[in-house]
Design an enzyme around this catalytic site. Structure first.
Site, PDB file in Angstrom:
ATOM      1  N   GLU A  54      24.230  59.657  47.113  1.00 57.58           N
ATOM      2  CA  GLU A  54      23.214  60.220  47.296  1.00 57.58           C
ATOM      3  C   GLU A  54      21.518  61.116  47.456  1.00 57.58           C
ATOM      4  OE1 GLU A  54      27.793  61.554  45.462  1.00 57.58           O
ATOM      5  OE2 GLU A  54      26.320  59.807  45.631  1.00 57.58           O
ATOM      6  N   CYS A  88      25.059  62.405  39.967  1.00 58.93           N
ATOM      7  CA  CYS A  88      24.072  62.979  41.290  1.00 58.93           C
ATOM      8  C   CYS A  88      24.690  64.406  41.309  1.00 58.93           C
ATOM      9  CB  CYS A  88      25.274  62.210  42.672  1.00 58.93           C
ATOM     10  SG  CYS A  88      25.146  60.166  42.195  1.00 58.93           S
ATOM     11  N   ASP A 204      42.559  18.802  45.264  1.00 54.99           N
ATOM     12  CA  ASP A 204      41.237  19.506  46.271  1.00 54.99           C
ATOM     13  C   ASP A 204      39.753  19.580  45.770  1.00 54.99           C
ATOM     14  OD1 ASP A 204      43.714  19.424  48.226  1.00 54.99           O
ATOM     15  OD2 ASP A 204      43.646  21.827  47.841  1.00 54.99           O
ATOM     16  N   GLY A 289      47.455  26.677  44.136  1.00 53.39           N
ATOM     17  CA  GLY A 289      48.327  26.342  45.149  1.00 53.39           C
ATOM     18  C   GLY A 289      49.629  26.888  45.155  1.00 53.39           C
TER      19      GLY A 289
END
Length: 345
Positions: A54, A88, A204, A289
């Site tokens: 805003e 705001c 991995d 995994g």
């Protein structure tokens, strides 16, 4: 003069999405100021801790005299409390804006109708519920975080045409294509944290960053209840933006500030979710995994899942997780097919 509220709300949503990778744990918000059916100012929440949509929309207007005669559109209820920035609602009142159109209410406890009430009490004409479903979907992560007091959980994996997620003991088996991998890195950038298990980290040795896509890399979270991991793995290199989830008594060679100790190791998820909520991590991507993914599925602790199916066959290996939910075809990416599942339980 007739205004098509939906047209301007769609623009708010478009603007809001521009802040997607930078505003968490805040919601994505866009705002436009409309005078005589023309947009004279627009803005979005760009970065966490900085000005809200805003404010940016109002500040973008060239002819400030038109602001008071304009309609303010915003996809989320304006805040009415002091956080990292002022409310705001304050600037809306200061600028004497007479009408505000809102997509959906902000269910965060410090707002939740208070912003709308403050505006209406000041005599401002407030219309709410314009494209409400789309506006709520846009900030599903934010709403889930405050409703369920845990991160929004997305599961993700790639599997072969014959239903395998990898080969036993074989690291970095390539299943999906390069474009799918880039989109996975994009997905990482949309989440505040990424979660893997011990075996994935060991076998991995992933980096779990967004090197194949622009955007901020997520916090890296890895389970290790037996003290198997060491600090030379890729997941721990580069910065200290990581956590190791372990038991209360496990001896592990990491600084305590990077350790999340869990009392109930048989079901560590409630304690972990509570910790992440308190830390302000509102979204996590679980990349595996298979055992870890299935653990989330079995206790129904997930919101969405992305499954990538390649055209490859490997014959045997680690079976992919079994998932039930509302299934949607996202797109076809070369030889890969991407599916989205939503938890409907």
């Amino acid at each position: 003069m007739q205004y098509n509220h939906e047209v301007f709300m769609k623009r708010c949503i478009e603007l809001a999405k521009l802040g997607e990778e930078n505003v968490s744990p805040n919601p994505m918000v866009g705002a436009v100021l409309v005078y005589n059916n023309k947009i004279i100012g627009e803005g979005f929440h760009k970065t966490f801790g900085e000005a809200h949509a805003e404010v940016n929309a109002i500040n973008s207007v060239t002819n400030k005299e038109l602001i008071a005669e304009s309609i303010l559109y915003v996809n989320l209820e304006p805040c009415s409390h002091f956080g990292k920035t002022p409310p705001c609602t304050t600037i809306i009142l200061e600028k004497k804006i007479k009408k505000v159109v809102i997509g959906c209410r902000d269910t965060f406890s410090l707002v939740n109708g208070k912003g709308i009430e403050q505006l209406r009490n000041a005599g401002i004409d407030v219309t709410e519920g314009v494209l409400q479903e789309e506006c709520e979907q846009l900030n599903k992560v934010f709403f889930n975080f405050h409703k369920n007091r845990r991160p929004f959980i997305t599961l993700k994996w790639a599997e072969t045409k014959d239903g395998f997620i990898g080969k036993n003991g074989k690291p970095n088996l390539k299943i999906s294509n390069d474009l799918s991998n880039s989109l996975t890195h994009k997905l990482r950038g949309k989440n505040m944290a990424i979660v893997v298990g011990t075996n994935t980290a060991l076998i991995d040795n992933p980096k779990l960053n967004t090197r194949k896509w622009h955007g901020k890399s997520p916090v890296r979270i890895v389970f290790d209840f037996e003290g198997k991991l060491n600090s030379t793995l890729n997941i721990f290199l580069g910065d200290e933006n990581y956590f190791v989830v372990t038991s209360e008594k496990c001896e592990i060679n990491f600084q305590e500030k990077n350790i999340i100790r869990i009392a109930n190791t048989k079901n560590p998820f409630p304690e972990l979710m509570s910790y992440l909520f308190k830390t302000g991590i509102n979204s996590i991507l679980v990349e595996g995994g298979a055992k870890l993914l299935q653990s989330f599925i079995d206790i129904d602790l997930w919101d969405e899942a992305i499954k990538i199916i390649s055209e490859n066959f490997i014959g045997d290996g680690i079976k992919a997780p079994v998932l039930h939910g509302r299934k949607y075809l996202i797109n076809k990416v070369g030889s890969d097919t991407h599916y989205l599942y939503k938890n409907i339980s």
